[in-house]
Design a protein around this motif. Sequence first.
Motif, mmCIF file in Angstrom:
data_model
loop_
_atom_site.group_PDB
_atom_site.id
_atom_site.type_symbol
_atom_site.label_atom_id
_atom_site.label_comp_id
_atom_site.label_asym_id
_atom_site.label_seq_id
_atom_site.Cartn_x
_atom_site.Cartn_y
_atom_site.Cartn_z
ATOM 1 N N GLN A 7 -26.283 29.346 -30.118
ATOM 2 C CA GLN A 7 -26.297 29.924 -28.773
ATOM 3 C C GLN A 7 -26.446 28.850 -27.705
ATOM 4 O O GLN A 7 -25.739 28.856 -26.687
ATOM 5 N N ARG A 8 -27.347 27.920 -27.940
ATOM 6 C CA ARG A 8 -27.584 26.873 -26.945
ATOM 7 C C ARG A 8 -26.377 25.944 -26.821
ATOM 8 O O ARG A 8 -26.012 25.529 -25.714
ATOM 9 N N ALA A 11 -23.698 27.716 -24.829
ATOM 10 C CA ALA A 11 -24.007 27.734 -23.392
ATOM 11 C C ALA A 11 -23.790 26.354 -22.765
ATOM 12 O O ALA A 11 -23.218 26.238 -21.674
ATOM 13 N N ALA A 14 -20.183 25.305 -21.878
ATOM 14 C CA ALA A 14 -19.496 25.921 -20.739
ATOM 15 C C ALA A 14 -19.166 24.853 -19.701
ATOM 16 O O ALA A 14 -19.862 23.849 -19.561
ATOM 17 N N HIS A 17 -21.745 23.199 -17.433
ATOM 18 C CA HIS A 17 -22.836 22.436 -18.032
ATOM 19 C C HIS A 17 -22.373 21.218 -18.834
ATOM 20 O O HIS A 17 -23.159 20.297 -19.057
ATOM 21 N N VAL A 168 -29.931 27.101 -19.000
ATOM 22 C CA VAL A 168 -29.602 27.707 -20.291
ATOM 23 C C VAL A 168 -30.819 28.407 -20.891
ATOM 24 O O VAL A 168 -30.704 29.480 -21.504
#
Length: 528
Positions: A7-8, A11, A14, A17, A168
Motif C-alpha cells: 500500500q505504501r 501511494a 503516484a 509523490h 501517505v
Amino acid sequence: MNSLLSQRLAALSAAEHLSSIRGIQRGLERECLRIQPNGTLAQTGHQPELGAALTHPLITTDFSESLLEFITPVSTEIETTLNQLADIHTFTLKQLGEERLWPLSMPCYIAHEDEIRLAQYGSSNVGRMKTLYRQGLKRRYGSMMQAISGVHFNFSFPAGFWQHYAAVLGQPEVEQDFISAQYLALVRNYKRMAWLIVYLFGASPALCSSFLQGRDSKYPFQQLGKGSLYLPYATSLRMSDLGYTNSAQSRLKVTYNSLDEYIAGLHQAITMPSEEYADIPCSAEQGFQQLNSNILQIENEFYSTIRPKQTTQSGERPTCALAARGVEYIEVRALDVNPFSPLGVSAEQMRFLDVFLCYCLLLESPELSHDDQLVTEQNLKKVVTDGRRQNLELQQQGQPRLMQDWAEEIFADLTAVAAWLDQAYGGSSYQDTVKGFYLSLLDPAQTYSGRLLQLLLSKQQDNGPFALQLAEQYRSQLLARDYQQYDDAAMQAMAAQSHRQQASVEAADTLSFEQYLQDYFAPKPCSL
C-alpha cells in the motif's frame, strides 16, 4: 508481498509523490590500517602531510596512529561519493612511501598489542580528551580488538521526502518529532533484520592467530596455512564476541521505541558507575587512564549495528545534540571491509543499502523491547558464526524459522522497493543490484565470506599473505588512477589548513584539562 508495504509503495509511486525520494544523501567512513611492506603494522606516526587528525575533514585516525579513517562529505550521488573516497585513498598512498593499506577487517600480524600506538591529537583539551578516551578503551578491552577495521554508511532521506511520506501516512504536519520517530522505526526494523546484511556483506571468516595471542576462545576454529584460523560457515568474525564487545553493556537497556527512550538509556550508560572499571585511574591525582569509571566513558563507546545521529556542535555531546535537534541521519555500522574492492566498499553495496533502509522505513515497525532486542542479537550472532550453514534457524516472533525462508520473504519485498526506486531514479540499477545479491542467498559460496574463504582454502594460503597481495594490487591501481573530485593541490591545501586549525584550537584553550572534562560532561540532554 507485505500488504502494508504494498500500500505504501503504491501511494509513493503516484505522480505527486514519486520524485520526492530522489536525492538520498549518503556518506562513507572507511577505516584501514597502515602496514609495512612485509605485512606487519606500521610503527610510524600519522604523517604530517596528511594533515592534522584532529581537524582534517576527510582524513583522520581512529583508535591508533596506524588506523586511518577516511570520511567523505555528504553527497546525493553514489559515484561522487566513491570517487571522493578513491581520491582520498590515492592522495594518502602518495604520502605513505612504502607503506600500504590493509584490505581486510581483521588486522594484520601483530606480535604484541604494545605495537598499537594510541592516536595523538595534539595538546589541546579536546585533543587530550580524544587520546584519553582511547587509553580508556585500551585499559578496558585491550588494544587488539581496536585494530579491527570496518566501514560506516551514513544515510538520510531527502528533506522533501518527509512531507510526501507524511501525507501517505495521513499525518497533517511534518515536524522534527515525526522525522525522528520514522528514523527510529527504521532502526528497529534494521535491528530485526541486520543478520541479512552480515550474511551478504560479512567478509571476515578467517583471522591471523596472533589476534588471539594465547587467549582462550569458545569457537571451534580450524587451522589454515601456517598461522590462520577460520570457521567453515562464518560470515563476520569482526562482528563476533572476538570483536568490539563490552560485557557490562549487556546489562544496559538502550532501546529505540522513542527518541526520549533512546536518549535516556544511553545517558544512563554514560553516568552509571561500573565496578568493573572502578580501579582504572580517572583523575589527575591518580594519573588519568580513562575519562571516567562509568559503564561507558562517552556515547561512542556504545556498540550498535546502527545509530540514530545528529551532527554535533563544538564541545556538544551526541545525546544532547539528539535531544536538541532530533535525528538527522542514521549510521549503519555492521559493514566489514569489502576485500573485493580497493576502497573497501562498492557501489552495489551502497545501492543495496538504499533499498534495504527504505524497506526498513516502509515496513510496519512495532515497538522492540529489550528482551526482543536480545533475540535480534542472538540471531545476529548465529549468522556471524554460522551464516552459511545449511538449514540455519533463527527466531522470528517467538518461533524458529529457517534463515533461508525468511531471507526469501525479505528479498521478495526488496524487489518491490527496488522497482519503486528505479521508477523514481530511472534505469534498472536498483533491481539489478537486488537480483545480484539474491544469487548469494541461493548459493552461500557467492557471499563475500564464502568467496574469500574459498580463495584461501583452494590455495591453502594464510590470511596474511593473501591480504598483502591484495594490498599491493590495490596500491598500484589507486596510484595509477587520475583524481576525479580533488587533486594534489586541493588535498595539500586541506592538510595545511587542518594544521592551522589545530594550532588555533590549542591557542584558544583557557581551561585546565580537569575543568574542561567537568564542563563537557555537565550538560544533560534537554529531554531528561
